[in-house]
Design an enzyme around this catalytic site. Structure first.
Site, PDB file in Angstrom:
ATOM      1  N   TRP A  47      -0.725   0.481  -0.309  1.00 51.05           N
ATOM      2  CA  TRP A  47      -1.671  -0.008  -1.520  1.00 51.05           C
ATOM      3  C   TRP A  47      -0.883   0.607  -2.756  1.00 51.05           C
ATOM      4  O   TRP A  47      -0.833   0.139  -3.849  1.00 51.05           O
ATOM      5  CB  TRP A  47      -3.017   0.447  -1.259  1.00 51.05           C
ATOM      6  CG  TRP A  47      -3.817   0.231  -2.423  1.00 51.05           C
ATOM      7  CD1 TRP A  47      -4.329  -0.923  -2.834  1.00 51.05           C
ATOM      8  CD2 TRP A  47      -4.055   1.267  -3.434  1.00 51.05           C
ATOM      9  NE1 TRP A  47      -5.160  -0.862  -3.805  1.00 51.05           N
ATOM     10  CE2 TRP A  47      -5.036   0.403  -4.453  1.00 51.05           C
ATOM     11  CE3 TRP A  47      -4.082   2.474  -3.630  1.00 51.05           C
ATOM     12  CZ2 TRP A  47      -5.524   1.176  -5.636  1.00 51.05           C
ATOM     13  CZ3 TRP A  47      -4.465   3.205  -4.936  1.00 51.05           C
ATOM     14  CH2 TRP A  47      -5.247   2.265  -5.794  1.00 51.05           C
ATOM     15  N   HIS A  48      -0.382   1.961  -2.714  1.00 47.24           N
ATOM     16  CA  HIS A  48       0.095   2.518  -3.758  1.00 47.24           C
ATOM     17  C   HIS A  48       1.239   1.901  -4.399  1.00 47.24           C
ATOM     18  O   HIS A  48       1.478   1.520  -5.530  1.00 47.24           O
ATOM     19  CB  HIS A  48       0.467   4.002  -3.670  1.00 47.24           C
ATOM     20  CG  HIS A  48      -0.897   5.049  -3.721  1.00 47.24           C
ATOM     21  ND1 HIS A  48      -1.679   5.350  -2.781  1.00 47.24           N
ATOM     22  CD2 HIS A  48      -1.194   5.663  -4.813  1.00 47.24           C
ATOM     23  CE1 HIS A  48      -2.579   6.244  -3.133  1.00 47.24           C
ATOM     24  NE2 HIS A  48      -2.404   6.379  -4.425  1.00 47.24           N
ATOM     25  N   ASP A  49       2.255   1.841  -3.485  1.00 46.95           N
ATOM     26  CA  ASP A  49       3.329   0.874  -3.845  1.00 46.95           C
ATOM     27  C   ASP A  49       4.299   0.888  -2.584  1.00 46.95           C
ATOM     28  O   ASP A  49       4.127   1.410  -1.603  1.00 46.95           O
ATOM     29  CB  ASP A  49       4.144   1.930  -4.783  1.00 46.95           C
ATOM     30  CG  ASP A  49       5.215   1.289  -5.640  1.00 46.95           C
ATOM     31  OD1 ASP A  49       5.253   0.054  -5.413  1.00 46.95           O
ATOM     32  OD2 ASP A  49       5.922   1.461  -6.451  1.00 46.95           O
TER      33      ASP A  49
END
Length: 647
Positions: free
Chosen positions: A530-532
């Protein structure tokens, strides 16, 4: 003397947990009116400062009488802690001096980092504004403040023009015989519905204008994704909603990254081929607002899309009767847990409310994350936790944090140093460690500031989202507690929509612990993606899970109850384990958010490559042990005042 005591009292109030977020000092199952009647910290409009202080004193006394059992006597005035104070007075200035020395123009590596520095506003100092993520926030602070001022003014104008008095002028009367409170002209429920209608209508219109200004024609892409997600929730058979929701939204995370936000020129090329008729795509790309890369910050919106769909899905199963009526609850006095868990009314899951929630301007860019049910509940009834005094103190804390970050960026160039990857042999083991340490503090501050700014905006607008940062990163010794307290609203979202549905950690026995660790692995894999979608962040998620395991096993091997007769020995034992936890958490976060695995390897090699580095490491562990003991006492002090936090 009295002025000095008053100043200390104000400072204590400024940095109290109650000022930060009442969720930390009030149980999530406690209705706000019950708290206000017993230990009011939210002063009425007509109360005096003396009344407020008296109420706060009653609240402290109330919590103190209900404090957790088995709390230990205070150690703040013991010889042990006087020694710890001496260590702090010695170590902390040395820590700052070490990174300040390597940031001086006289340092051999300074010419390598100077191109990354900018002109600062502190005389004689340049500013390290090389972090792209924080730079985008820092450079736009003046414009953000203008929006924060205009937004409430526009809402007031909208209320004035659209007859907001249908709910603002309602006065309560004593309960009627049927048990329901009535009001002059409107029932409480009708007034709440009018308030929701008024506020959601404004949020809907303002959100469309706001997202268009931010993304220009790319706002159509955002609205298109939102529409598809809404149709998944409202048109698919009930049993398919959760699976379809997760597949669609996780798929969007990958698609947005893979296709880089779907540039219009690529869409035009797909439609027209290479025949030269797709120039309209390039023109549209040139009019994509203030933030053309909308996909960079869309991840936070994905969480709201999932929240809406799953809250709607769970509401379908509860339509046999209103939970508020079954539990005989007052809808204007719901506890924080009830606001989140009790579904909104069926007609509240409208497309208008969905867009108003998903694109709610104060929380659109970075959060904190508010669930759909909670958003609708607070639109109906203003949260009792929002007071002028608390919001003012919160604003002061934000300004202090912002000035702290400015001083750090002007005097400590740790971010620029790690960017250029200079000759590490030019630094001592102590300097290398402190560069990594202050780099993590920069990460903590660069996340804290946007989150607190946008939460402050929401508070000014009458919405109280959860606080994202509970404690400073230097006040964390537990990997589990660190996870709960870092990006706290995201953690709460994870618990509600992922961790509990897949089984959580409630299963007993050894296999239950193993299952809990597996669930943690699944959760942190999602968190990392989700962050990257990068390998180093995936490694960060797995490292966090790996480092949770020793803490879980140690808790099983050394349960607190077996050491009840030897609390000091247990405290020392926990301190030794906590030092290892701190080192592992620092390593994981350096890999995920700062220097990557290769950079960590170079850092470790430089520290352990010689005898002086080993001596430093042993000394650093001793200093960490001292810091951990102070952290233990801080939490024990909270328990003495009836505050029990899990982070």
């Amino acid at each position: 003397m009295s002025s000095w005591i008053s100043w200390l009292s104000g400072l204590r109030r400024l940095y109290s947990l109650d000022t930060l977020d009442t969720r930390f000092t009030i149980s999530s199952t406690t209705p706000p009116k019950q708290v206000n009647s017993e230990s009011s910290t939210a002063e009425p409009a007509t109360s005096s400062p003396q009344d407020t202080q008296n109420d706060q004193a009653k609240g402290t006394a109330k919590r103190a009488t209900s404090r957790a059992p088995n709390t230990q006597p205070s150690r703040w005035n013991t010889p042990e802690f006087y020694f710890y104070y001496l260590v702090f007075l010695t170590a902390v200035p040395m820590m700052f001096k070490s990174v300040y020395d390597v940031s001086k123009p006289t340092h051999p590596n300074y010419p390598k980092i100077e191109p990354l520095l900018s002109n600062g506003w502190i005389p004689g100092r340049k500013v390290d504004n090389s972090d792209a993520q924080y730079s985008s926030f820092r450079d736009n602070i003046p414009y953000l403040f203008i929006v924060v001022i205009l937004h409430p003014l526009l809402r007031r104008l909208y209320d004035y023009l659209c007859r907001a008095d249908t709910y603002t002028q309602v006065r309560q009367t004593p309960p009627a015989n049927n048990g329901f409170q009535l009001t002059q002209g409107l029932s409480v429920e009708a007034a709440a519905d009018a308030r929701l209608e008024q506020r959601a209508s404004f949020d809907f219109v303002f959100a469309l204008v706001f997202v268009t200004a931010l993304h220009g024609f790319s706002a159509l892409k955002v609205l298109g994704i939102l529409y598809l997600n809404y149709k998944i929730a409202t048109t698919l058979p009930k049993q398919y909603i959760p699976t379809a929701t997760w597949i669609f939204n996780v798929g969007m995370l990958f698609a947005n990254e893979l296709f880089q936000g779907y540039p219009f020129k690529d869409v035009a090329a797909f439609i027209h081929g290479n025949d030269g008729e797709g120039t309209w795509g390039a023109w549209l790309d040139g009019h994509c607002g203030l933030m053309s890369r909308w996909e960079v910050l869309f991840n936070i919106t994905v969480l709201r899309l999932i929240s809406f769909n799953l809250d709607y899905y769970w509401s379908i199963s509860m339509r046999g009767g209103s939970p508020i009526e079954k539990k005989q609850l007052d809808p204007s006095n719901l506890s924080e847990r009830d606001r989140v868990s009790i579904p909104a009314k069926t007609n509240d899951y409208s497309f208008r409310n969905y867009i108003a929630y998903a694109l709610y301007s104060p929380l659109y860019l970075t959060g904190p994350i508010l669930t759909f049910n909670d958003y609708i509940s607070q639109q109906r009834y203003r949260a009792a936790s929002i007071t002028r005094q608390r919001t003012t103190l919160y604003a002061i804390r934000f300004i202090v944090a912002l000035l702290t970050m400015e001083i750090v960026c002007h005097f400590i160039y740790a971010v620029a140093i790690f960017h250029v990857q200079p000759d590490w042999e030019a630094y001592t083991p102590f300097q290398l460690s402190m560069l990594g340490y202050f780099n993590l503090h920069h990460i903590w501050l660069k996340l804290l500031l946007p989150w607190r700014f946008f939460r402050l905006w929401a508070l000014l607008d009458g919405i109280d989202p959860p606080e994202n940062m509970v404690r400073c990163m230097s006040d964390n010794y537990s990997a589990l507690a660190f996870w709960r307290g870092w990006h706290r609203s995201f953690n709460r979202w994870i618990v509600r929509y992922i961790f509990v549905p897949i089984g959580g950690s409630r299963s007993g026995g050894p296999w239950g612990k193993v299952r809990a660790v597996v669930n943690f692995l699944a959760v942190f894999t999602f968190v990392a993606l989700w962050h990257d979608i990068q390998l180093r962040l995936l490694m960060w998620g797995w490292l966090i899970t790996l480092f949770v395991a020793p803490e879980v096993l140690a808790t099983m091997a050394f349960p607190r109850r077996r050491w009840a007769a030897r609390p000091n020995a247990y405290r020392v034992l926990c301190g030794v384990g906590a030092v290892g936890n701190v080192l592992m958490m620092m390593a994981a976060n350096l890999v995920g958010f700062a220097i990557g695995l290769d950079g960590l390897q170079a850092l470790v090699k430089a520290i352990f490559g010689n005898y002086s580095g080993l001596v430093f490491f042993a000394t650093a562990c001793g200093a960490l042990f001292v810091g951990v003991q102070v952290m233990f006492e801080v939490r024990e002090e909270e328990l003495r005042h009836g505050i029990k936090m899990k982070c």
